[in-house]
Design a protein around this motif. Structure first.
Motif, PDB file in Angstrom:
ATOM      1  N   ASN A 193       0.825  -1.211   0.000  1.00 31.60           N
ATOM      2  CA  ASN A 193       0.000   0.000   0.000  1.00 31.60           C
ATOM      3  C   ASN A 193       0.857   1.259   0.000  1.00 31.60           C
ATOM      4  O   ASN A 193       0.413   2.331  -0.424  1.00 31.60           O
ATOM      5  N   THR A 223       1.046  -3.735   4.910  1.00 31.97           N
ATOM      6  CA  THR A 223      -0.124  -4.279   4.220  1.00 31.97           C
ATOM      7  C   THR A 223       0.141  -4.354   2.721  1.00 31.97           C
ATOM      8  O   THR A 223       0.592  -3.383   2.118  1.00 31.97           O
ATOM      9  N   GLN A 225      -1.304  -5.716  -1.249  1.00 37.10           N
ATOM     10  CA  GLN A 225      -2.398  -6.121  -2.121  1.00 37.10           C
ATOM     11  C   GLN A 225      -1.883  -7.261  -3.006  1.00 37.10           C
ATOM     12  O   GLN A 225      -0.763  -7.210  -3.512  1.00 37.10           O
ATOM     13  N   GLU A 243      -6.222  -8.680   0.273  1.00 32.11           N
ATOM     14  CA  GLU A 243      -5.312  -7.882   1.100  1.00 32.11           C
ATOM     15  C   GLU A 243      -4.636  -8.789   2.103  1.00 32.11           C
ATOM     16  O   GLU A 243      -5.286  -9.632   2.737  1.00 32.11           O
ATOM     17  N   GLU A 245      -1.941  -8.837   5.440  1.00 29.73           N
ATOM     18  CA  GLU A 245      -1.253  -8.100   6.487  1.00 29.73           C
ATOM     19  C   GLU A 245      -0.029  -8.891   6.912  1.00 29.73           C
ATOM     20  O   GLU A 245      -0.147  -9.980   7.472  1.00 29.73           O
TER      21      GLU A 245
END
Length: 247
Positions: A193, A223, A225, A243, A245
């Motif tokens: 991100n 984070t 994508q 997504e 983490e």
């Protein structure tokens, strides 16, 4: 005489060993021919506010599978799969796995069950109409598909507790109708991100029919994508974004 007895013993051992190997090979061949079957049962229609039961019967050949590795229901409103909800199934025994959901408002919803067992994956889905169904201004017909390909399904296995600097296994299951989608070209497009203009591409390998795997070391704890790209020689081109983490 001793040589004769010894030779006879060796011969009998070879015969017994060969027979055992033959039986094992036959058993392996029979298991290889068996398919993980999942019968999904969901009402075609219900009212908003009602608790709607979901039921899946899982079988492998003549066996009712009561020790599946993972069974989850995924539910989303048609046209809004990005906001789907995952529901853990309850093992009722005898191959039956159940769950339920209360739908808060009218619409057409998709219910898909994801089953992993016996080194196979199956994910049938069906639609349910709640109340009056979808509105005419932006709703979807009951027969619409979430993807361009008729009967195509994709299920990304969310990695558990990925850590920066360590290889993370990325796995996706693909299905076309009731059968695994084989020989597809699958790539993972990955970006953070914080650096959306810097993207990495990772090719996946088909480890078994319909299952595609790659390993990727995420460099930083942040984070990310992840977009899955799926293509094949028949003109299929699908993608789905998740997504992740990383700690």
């Amino acid at each position: 005489m001793k040589k004769t007895i010894k030779s006879l013993f060796v011969f009998m051992f070879v015969v017994v060993f060969a027979a055992a190997c033959g039986n094992n090979e036959k058993k392996d061949d029979e298991e290889a021919l068996q398919i993980l079957e999942v019968k999904l049962e969901v009402a075609e229609q219900a009212d908003a506010g009602d608790a709607v039961p979901f039921k899946a019967l899982v079988t492998f050949g003549d066996e009712k599978v009561s020790d599946a590795n993972d069974v989850q229901y995924e539910v989303w409103e048609e046209g809004n799969k990005d906001n789907s909800e995952m529901i853990e199934a309850k093992n009722e025994g005898d191959g039956v796995y159940t769950a339920e959901k209360v739908f808060e408002h009218d619409g057409v919803y998709v219910v898909q069950v994801h089953v992993t067992a016996r080194d196979q994956h199956n994910m049938p889905k069906t639609a349910i109409t709640i109340g009056e169904g979808a509105s005419h201004d932006g709703g979807h017909d009951h027969g619409d598909h979430e993807h361009g390909a008729d009967g195509f399904s994709m299920h990304f296995m969310e990695p558990k507790d990925p850590k920066a600097g360590e290889d993370t296994e990325l796995m996706v299951h693909l299905q076309n109708g009731d059968a695994p989608l084989e020989k597809a070209q699958v790539r993972f497009e990955i970006w953070s991100n914080n650096q959306e203009d810097k993207r990495e591409w990772v090719n996946a390998t088909e480890s078994k029919p319909g299952e595609y795997i790659a390993n990727h070391p995420f460099s930083e704890a942040e984070t990310y994508q992840l977009q899955i790209h799926v293509e094949n020689d028949d003109g299929l081109h699908e993608h789905e974004t998740h997504e992740i983490e990383v700690k």
